[in-house]
Design a protein around this motif. Structure first.
Motif, short mmCIF file in Angstrom:
data_model
loop_
_atom_site.label_atom_id
_atom_site.label_comp_id
_atom_site.label_asym_id
_atom_site.label_seq_id
_atom_site.Cartn_x
_atom_site.Cartn_y
_atom_site.Cartn_z
N SER A 111 17.37 -3.09 21.81
CA SER A 111 16.13 -2.32 21.64
C SER A 111 15.72 -2.32 20.17
O SER A 111 16.56 -2.34 19.27
CB SER A 111 16.30 -0.88 22.13
N VAL A 112 14.41 -2.32 19.95
CA VAL A 112 13.82 -2.25 18.61
C VAL A 112 12.66 -1.27 18.66
O VAL A 112 11.74 -1.44 19.48
CB VAL A 112 13.33 -3.63 18.13
N VAL A 113 12.69 -0.25 17.80
CA VAL A 113 11.61 0.75 17.74
C VAL A 113 11.20 0.91 16.28
O VAL A 113 12.04 1.15 15.41
CB VAL A 113 12.05 2.10 18.32
N ASP A 114 9.89 0.78 16.01
CA ASP A 114 9.35 0.94 14.66
C ASP A 114 8.51 2.21 14.60
O ASP A 114 7.61 2.43 15.43
CB ASP A 114 8.46 -0.25 14.28
N ALA A 115 8.79 3.05 13.59
CA ALA A 115 8.00 4.25 13.32
C ALA A 115 7.34 4.10 11.96
O ALA A 115 7.89 3.43 11.07
CB ALA A 115 8.89 5.49 13.35
N PHE A 116 6.17 4.75 11.76
CA PHE A 116 5.36 4.53 10.56
C PHE A 116 5.07 5.85 9.86
O PHE A 116 4.88 6.90 10.50
CB PHE A 116 4.06 3.82 10.93
N THR A 148 0.82 -1.22 0.00
CA THR A 148 0.00 0.00 0.00
C THR A 148 0.84 1.26 0.00
O THR A 148 0.31 2.36 -0.11
CB THR A 148 -0.92 0.02 1.23
N GLY A 149 2.16 1.10 0.16
CA GLY A 149 3.03 2.26 0.21
C GLY A 149 3.39 2.71 1.61
O GLY A 149 4.17 3.65 1.78
N LEU A 150 2.84 2.06 2.63
CA LEU A 150 3.19 2.41 4.01
C LEU A 150 4.66 2.10 4.26
O LEU A 150 5.13 1.00 3.95
CB LEU A 150 2.31 1.63 4.99
N VAL A 151 5.37 3.04 4.84
CA VAL A 151 6.79 2.88 5.13
C VAL A 151 6.98 2.72 6.63
O VAL A 151 6.49 3.54 7.42
CB VAL A 151 7.61 4.08 4.61
N ARG A 152 7.67 1.67 6.99
CA ARG A 152 8.01 1.41 8.39
C ARG A 152 9.52 1.56 8.55
O ARG A 152 10.30 0.96 7.81
CB ARG A 152 7.59 0.00 8.80
N THR A 153 9.93 2.36 9.52
CA THR A 153 11.35 2.59 9.77
C THR A 153 11.71 1.99 11.13
O THR A 153 11.11 2.35 12.15
CB THR A 153 11.69 4.09 9.77
#
Length: 685
Positions: A297-302, A249-254
């Motif tokens: 640590s793991v952090v996901d931003a959208f 869908t084009g959603l980018v997860r960093t």
């Protein structure tokens, strides 16, 4: 080995040079085995004993079960002046490279069964040394990679070895370090191959282990000798793995993923040997401690502005070991006897904390009691051994005894258990010719548990939790090994090893009754190991100074998967390996060049809801050039990963328990490592 090097090795004219002064001096032989004098190694310009042992045809240095708890019987295949090394914190290679080449009188290749050192069998290198005074050595190792890593600048070691009267000493300051990384895509697809997410990650890491190690040996006279080993090390590790994922869908997860670990380690060990009654008594003591401070640590931003998600996992491990051991050896009935006893006290104290990222961007602690606790083991063993030359060509070594251990666990799953297990071995060595020998050994072994498996842990980047298991018990095994060594005359030598092992209570991943998984005992297993080590020399075909080293391993394994009931290899074990090295020391010059290839096939792992495989390859290749006298220094430059081996990971994750659950997703990672450049300078002072 490169194609160019192989062609050169095979197509050089067959006319051998009969009186070439640059050809290596031949190895002598006696009734026991081959003897290599210093003249044999002159063409290689060795700096230390490690350089010399590494050039013995067909011989591969084996560090034994390094890292095992306790001392036990000897299991390394290199000894010095008839004695085993006494330090646990230093590897066999570390200790060998601190012995100056000038101190080496000769190196004897013997069969361990013929020695009065219980536990040794097959080929053993005995380095006979004599101190020539105070001398020093240094090696500086550096390197860099084309992608994803910073330069490696501060690796190497400097050591000082000498004597003063009855005291021999070695002091070494070293830094074992590396820089590593990879970048590339990862594809996440569903059971039908449709794309779920396309990822790109860039991994970079480094470690440094600065260490000060000392060894002191004092000869009191009257055959009384004492050793004292002291070492202190600091460990530093860090890794970053940023990742960007894009769905259809084009959603980018960093993703921001990072790990770090640090902590001190020290060892104090000593022994003293002296005449006692009809024999000699050796008393050994050791104290070792290590602390690891680990955080991940793991952090996901959208990209659509939704709340970031993440976790942090902190863990502090404090591991200690205290050992007391005696060995009493004497001669009786034309045999060498030894009675040994050992008490080893090991401990692990672990504190784990798990955090989740809240809406305010703060990490809030979650309950994770199964990850905190302690494990202690009190282990005692007693073994009687004897070695005897049955005939001029046949020798025998046998040992038998018992091991008693008590394991106690504290924390949320406190438990206490004890075990009594028999152990021992019988080996026969047959040497009908100076260039041919065979050793057959049958051994009953008791495995050692990883204390960390008793407690729960978390792998954030792969979304895995290992549960704790307070019912773990050590595996036991019957082992049969045949070693055959054959000299090939001027061509070199070859060694074949065949090993068959039958395990009871084998340890691998197994399902917990209430869900999840842990390391546990999953039943019987077997493994057959075949290994060939060959050295081929170029002198018979006129290619003086050329050597081809070949090491090939193949394993066949069989264990019943506790999740599916199917037979499979051991998780993470080695299926096959090929290591080929070519080196040419150009006659009448200080130049050497060469190449090598390495490939390994590792078995996949098997868990309750996933299977996977983590590996690098398929094939690594390197080329190098070396000059042995640049203002008195040895300079080596190498270009690694010539063929572009890659970092790979693949796994299949299921929606429920295997084997009946449908596939949730498949993950395939294929990252670039890139070329690796190394540069080293070695010298003496």
């Amino acid at each position: 080995m490169s194609t160019i090097a192989l062609c050169a090795f095979l197509t050089t004219p067959l006319a051998a040079q009969e009186d070439d002064a640059s050809a290596p001096a031949p190895a002598a032989a006696d009734a026991q085995g081959q003897v290599f004098e210093p003249a044999y190694f002159e063409q290689f310009a060795p700096r230390n004993a490690l350089d010399m042992v590494s050039r013995i045809p067909g011989f591969t240095i084996d560090d034994g079960n390094r890292g095992q708890r306790g001392l036990g019987q000897a299991n390394q295949n290199v000894i010095v002046n008839g004695e085993r090394f006494s330090s646990k914190s230093d590897s066999l290679r570390d200790q060998l490279q601190r012995i100056p080449a000038a101190d080496v009188v000769r190196i004897e290749i013997l069969d361990g069964t013929t020695l009065d050192i219980p536990g040794l069998s097959g080929q053993v290198a005995n380095i006979v040394t004599s101190s020539t005074g105070t001398s020093g050595q240094f090696t500086w190792r550096s390197g860099f990679r084309a992608y994803n890593t910073e330069a490696q600048l501060y690796g190497g070691e400097v050591s000082l070895t000498g004597s003063s009267g009855a005291l021999d000493y070695t002091v070494a300051l070293s830094n074992d370090n590396n820089r590593f990384g990879a970048d590339g895509p990862t594809l996440i697809t569903d059971a039908d191959g449709a794309l779920i997410e396309e990822q790109f990650s860039k991994f970079s890491g480094k470690f440094d282990n600065p260490k000060l190690a000392t060894n002191f040996t004092y000869d009191f006279g009257g055959e009384t000798v004492a050793n004292l080993n002291l070492s202190y090390r600091e460990d530093y590790f860090s890794a970053l793995e940023p990742e960007t994922g894009t769905d259809p869908t084009g959603l980018v997860r960093t993703r921001d993923a990072r790990r770090s670990e640090d902590g001190p380690e020290y060892e104090i060990g000593g022994d003293i040997e002296f005449p006692f009654g009809p024999g000699k008594l050796k008393l050994i003591g050791l104290e070792r401690f290590e602390r690891d401070n680990f955080t991940s640590s793991v952090v996901d931003a959208f990209s659509d502005g939704r709340q970031s998600t993440g976790f942090r996992f902190d863990q502090v491990n404090e591991a200690g070991e205290r050992i007391g051991r005696f060995e009493y050896g004497w001669n009786m009935w034309s045999a060498d006897w030894q009675l040994s006893g050992e008490a080893a006290f090991n401990r692990l104290d672990r504190a784990s904390r798990l955090f989740e990222l809240d809406a305010g961007g703060n990490f809030v602690e979650l309950a994770f009691p199964a990850g905190t606790g302690g494990v202690t083991e009190d282990r005692y063993e007693g073994i009687l051994s004897f070695s005897r030359q049955l005939t001029s060509k046949l020798s025998m070594q046998a040992s038998g005894g018992m091991e008693y251990s008590k394991i106690e666990q504290t924390g949320s799953a406190a438990n206490s258990r004890s075990f009594q297990r028999p152990k021992g071995s019988v080996s026969l060595a047959w040497k009908p010719e100076n260039d041919f020998d065979m050793t057959l050994e049958v051994r009953r072994s008791v495995g050692q548990l990883s204390f960390g498996d008793f407690l729960a842990s978390v792998s954030l980047n792969n979304d895995n939790i290992n549960g704790g298991n307070n019912e773990l018990q050590p595996d036991q095994s019957w082992n049969v090994e045949l070693e055959v060594n054959k000299g090939l005359g001027a061509w070199g030598s070859a060694k074949l090893q065949l090993r068959q092992a039958w395990f009871e209570d084998f340890v691998d991943f197994f399902p917990l009754p209430l869900g999840g998984e842990a390391r546990g005992n999953i039943g019987n297993a077997k493994r057959f190991h075949a290994e060939l080590n060959t050295t081929l020399k170029g002198e018979p075909i006129g290619f003086d100074g050329a050597r081809l080293e070949i090491r090939a391993i193949k394993r066949w394994m069989d264990i019943t998967d506790p999740f599916t009931g199917e037979n499979r290899p051991f998780s993470f074990d080695l299926n096959a390996l090929l290591d080929v090295d070519f080196r040419h020391d150009i006659p009448n010059s200080d130049w050497a060049w060469g190449s090598g290839i390495f490939t390994a096939d590792n078995a996949p792992y098997s868990r309750r809801r996933e299977v996977g495989r983590d590996y690098e390859g398929p094939t690594f290749m390197n080329v190098f050039v070396e000059h042995k006298d640049v203002f008195g220094l040895t300079v080596n430059a190498s270009y690694g990963n010539v063929l572009g081996a890659r970092n790979k990971f693949e796994r299949t994750v299921f929606a429920g328990d295997r084997p009946g659950a449908p596939i949730l997703f498949r993950e395939v990672r294929d990252r670039r490592i890139g070329p690796i450049f190394r540069f080293s300078v070695s010298g003496s002072f």
